[in-house]
Write an enzyme that holds these catalytic residues in place. Structure first.
Site, PDB file in Angstrom:
ATOM      1  N   CYS A 174      -7.150  -0.770  -7.680  1.00 21.71           N
ATOM      2  CA  CYS A 174      -7.555  -0.362  -9.072  1.00 21.71           C
ATOM      3  C   CYS A 174      -9.096   0.100  -8.837  1.00 21.71           C
ATOM      4  O   CYS A 174      -9.405   1.132  -9.811  1.00 21.71           O
ATOM      5  CB  CYS A 174      -7.247  -1.168 -10.131  1.00 21.71           C
ATOM      6  SG  CYS A 174      -5.481  -1.455 -10.721  1.00 21.71           S
ATOM      7  N   ASP A 209      -6.971   4.146   5.730  1.00 20.54           N
ATOM      8  CA  ASP A 209      -7.077   2.603   5.423  1.00 20.54           C
ATOM      9  C   ASP A 209      -8.270   2.286   6.285  1.00 20.54           C
ATOM     10  O   ASP A 209      -8.683   3.072   7.508  1.00 20.54           O
ATOM     11  CB  ASP A 209      -5.750   2.197   6.219  1.00 20.54           C
ATOM     12  CG  ASP A 209      -5.464   0.761   6.264  1.00 20.54           C
ATOM     13  OD1 ASP A 209      -4.425   0.288   5.513  1.00 20.54           O
ATOM     14  OD2 ASP A 209      -6.425   0.003   6.741  1.00 20.54           O
ATOM     15  N   HIS A 259      -1.513   0.064 -12.319  1.00 28.37           N
ATOM     16  CA  HIS A 259      -1.466  -1.146 -11.422  1.00 28.37           C
ATOM     17  C   HIS A 259       0.328  -1.640 -11.519  1.00 28.37           C
ATOM     18  O   HIS A 259       0.533  -2.008 -12.843  1.00 28.37           O
ATOM     19  CB  HIS A 259      -2.266  -2.162 -11.851  1.00 28.37           C
ATOM     20  CG  HIS A 259      -2.137  -3.302 -11.270  1.00 28.37           C
ATOM     21  ND1 HIS A 259      -2.786  -3.617  -9.980  1.00 28.37           N
ATOM     22  CD2 HIS A 259      -1.152  -4.142 -11.261  1.00 28.37           C
ATOM     23  CE1 HIS A 259      -2.442  -4.770  -9.532  1.00 28.37           C
ATOM     24  NE2 HIS A 259      -1.408  -5.274 -10.494  1.00 28.37           N
ATOM     25  N   ASN A 303       4.769  -2.993   2.179  1.00 27.80           N
ATOM     26  CA  ASN A 303       4.818  -4.239   2.551  1.00 27.80           C
ATOM     27  C   ASN A 303       4.975  -5.018   1.157  1.00 27.80           C
ATOM     28  O   ASN A 303       4.212  -4.673   0.211  1.00 27.80           O
ATOM     29  CB  ASN A 303       3.673  -5.060   3.153  1.00 27.80           C
ATOM     30  CG  ASN A 303       3.616  -4.667   4.642  1.00 27.80           C
ATOM     31  OD1 ASN A 303       4.522  -4.591   5.301  1.00 27.80           O
ATOM     32  ND2 ASN A 303       2.367  -4.324   5.222  1.00 27.80           N
ATOM     33  N   HIS A 332      -1.444  -4.486  -5.003  1.00 29.70           N
ATOM     34  CA  HIS A 332      -1.305  -3.155  -5.863  1.00 29.70           C
ATOM     35  C   HIS A 332      -0.319  -2.566  -5.012  1.00 29.70           C
ATOM     36  O   HIS A 332      -0.734  -2.172  -3.793  1.00 29.70           O
ATOM     37  CB  HIS A 332      -2.663  -2.573  -6.244  1.00 29.70           C
ATOM     38  CG  HIS A 332      -2.717  -1.366  -6.815  1.00 29.70           C
ATOM     39  ND1 HIS A 332      -3.409  -1.102  -7.944  1.00 29.70           N
ATOM     40  CD2 HIS A 332      -1.990  -0.140  -6.551  1.00 29.70           C
ATOM     41  CE1 HIS A 332      -3.322   0.154  -8.405  1.00 29.70           C
ATOM     42  NE2 HIS A 332      -2.468   0.854  -7.758  1.00 29.70           N
ATOM     43  N   HIS A 371       1.396  -0.077  -2.593  1.00 29.49           N
ATOM     44  CA  HIS A 371       0.965   0.899  -1.664  1.00 29.49           C
ATOM     45  C   HIS A 371       1.877   1.358  -0.575  1.00 29.49           C
ATOM     46  O   HIS A 371       2.591   0.383  -0.145  1.00 29.49           O
ATOM     47  CB  HIS A 371      -0.482   0.522  -1.159  1.00 29.49           C
ATOM     48  CG  HIS A 371      -0.694  -0.728  -0.533  1.00 29.49           C
ATOM     49  ND1 HIS A 371      -0.594  -1.991  -1.377  1.00 29.49           N
ATOM     50  CD2 HIS A 371      -0.366  -0.976   0.899  1.00 29.49           C
ATOM     51  CE1 HIS A 371      -0.701  -3.036  -0.429  1.00 29.49           C
ATOM     52  NE2 HIS A 371      -0.536  -2.562   0.678  1.00 29.49           N
ATOM     53  N   HIS A 425       2.068   2.741   3.220  1.00 26.01           N
ATOM     54  CA  HIS A 425       1.127   3.152   4.306  1.00 26.01           C
ATOM     55  C   HIS A 425       1.942   4.544   4.963  1.00 26.01           C
ATOM     56  O   HIS A 425       3.119   4.300   5.006  1.00 26.01           O
ATOM     57  CB  HIS A 425       1.268   2.001   5.710  1.00 26.01           C
ATOM     58  CG  HIS A 425       0.729   0.794   5.058  1.00 26.01           C
ATOM     59  ND1 HIS A 425      -0.551   0.158   5.389  1.00 26.01           N
ATOM     60  CD2 HIS A 425       1.125  -0.154   4.255  1.00 26.01           C
ATOM     61  CE1 HIS A 425      -0.971  -0.915   5.106  1.00 26.01           C
ATOM     62  NE2 HIS A 425       0.157  -1.365   4.256  1.00 26.01           N
TER      63      HIS A 425
HETATM   64  P1  AMP Z   1      -0.868  -4.608   3.106  1.00 24.23           P
HETATM   65  O1  AMP Z   1      -1.263  -5.621   4.271  1.00 24.23           O
HETATM   66  O2  AMP Z   1       0.333  -4.026   3.358  1.00 24.23           O
HETATM   67  O3  AMP Z   1      -1.029  -4.958   1.697  1.00 24.23           O
HETATM   68  O4  AMP Z   1      -1.981  -3.516   3.230  1.00 24.23           O
HETATM   69  C1  AMP Z   1      -3.262  -3.542   2.777  1.00 24.23           C
HETATM   70  C2  AMP Z   1      -4.318  -2.584   3.530  1.00 24.23           C
HETATM   71  O5  AMP Z   1      -5.478  -2.281   2.911  1.00 24.23           O
HETATM   72  C3  AMP Z   1      -4.437  -2.746   4.881  1.00 24.23           C
HETATM   73  O6  AMP Z   1      -4.013  -2.146   5.786  1.00 24.23           O
HETATM   74  C4  AMP Z   1      -6.106  -3.094   4.861  1.00 24.23           C
HETATM   75  O7  AMP Z   1      -6.669  -2.532   5.994  1.00 24.23           O
HETATM   76  C5  AMP Z   1      -6.148  -1.869   3.508  1.00 24.23           C
HETATM   77  N1  AMP Z   1      -7.566  -2.133   2.910  1.00 24.23           N
HETATM   78  C6  AMP Z   1      -8.087  -3.270   2.501  1.00 24.23           C
HETATM   79  N2  AMP Z   1      -9.325  -2.943   2.029  1.00 24.23           N
HETATM   80  C7  AMP Z   1      -9.353  -1.801   2.113  1.00 24.23           C
HETATM   81  C8  AMP Z   1     -10.440  -0.466   1.724  1.00 24.23           C
HETATM   82  N3  AMP Z   1     -11.563  -1.281   0.970  1.00 24.23           N
HETATM   83  N4  AMP Z   1     -10.424   0.397   1.947  1.00 24.23           N
HETATM   84  C9  AMP Z   1      -9.394   1.126   2.396  1.00 24.23           C
HETATM   85  N5  AMP Z   1      -8.324   0.109   2.890  1.00 24.23           N
HETATM   86  C10 AMP Z   1      -8.345  -1.234   2.562  1.00 24.23           C
HETATM   87 ZN    ZN Z   2      -4.288  -2.685  -9.083  1.00 26.40          ZN
END
Ligand code: AMP
Ligand code: ZN
Length: 113
Positions: A7, A30, A46, A86, A97, A99, A101
């Site tokens: 967010c 990422d 969110h 995930n 939140h 997302h 990939h």
């Molecule tokens: P997940 O583990 O599926 O929840 O994915 C979360 C993803 O967020 C991971 O691949 C992290 O590398 C990525 N991540 C965490 N913090 C940041 C950030 N500040 N900017 C960009 N990606 C991030």
């Molecule tokens: Zn959020």
């Protein structure tokens, strides 16, 4: 949602490398890429994960998948790409939140887990 990392990224309170933005969706690189191309696509509203996707409007759900397709097309990934979301601890979701990939630019493993 207060104290939600994504967010804050959507609102610009935490910097990100933006690759896409429309009314309902934001996407950014990422920070710890697992492939040459690794982008995260998130709804601006969110919700925690796919398990809560029913809390989004149908138009928001559609906008996410349209963004995924458009981002991949813009990235020009001739070998294709992988889309992963995930959901929960068994899947090692680390940011609560929703997302998606998008991973591409290399040959990936022929398995999901
Ligand atoms: P997940 O583990 O599926 O929840 O994915 C979360 C993803 O967020 C991971 O691949 C992290 O590398 C990525 N991540 C965490 N913090 C940041 C950030 N500040 N900017 C960009 N990606 C991030
Ligand atoms: Zn959020």
């Amino acid at each position: 949602m207060e104290n939600c990392l994504f967010c804050k990224i959507v609102k610009g309170e935490i910097p990100s490398a933006k690759v896409w933005e429309d009314e309902q969706v934001y996407a950014f690189k990422d920070i710890n890429p697992q492939a040459p191309f690794h982008v995260l696509v998130v709804p601006k509203k969110h919700v925690a994960s796919v398990a809560e996707i029913g809390m989004l409007e149908d138009s928001e759900i559609a906008a996410i998948l349209r963004a995924v397709s458009n981002i991949a097309a813009e990235a020009s990934l001739p070998g294709g790409f992988r889309v992963i979301s995930n959901c929960g601890p068994d899947a090692c979701q680390s940011v609560p939140h929703l997302h998606f990939h998008i991973l591409g630019g290399c040959q990936m493993a022929d398995r999901m887990a």
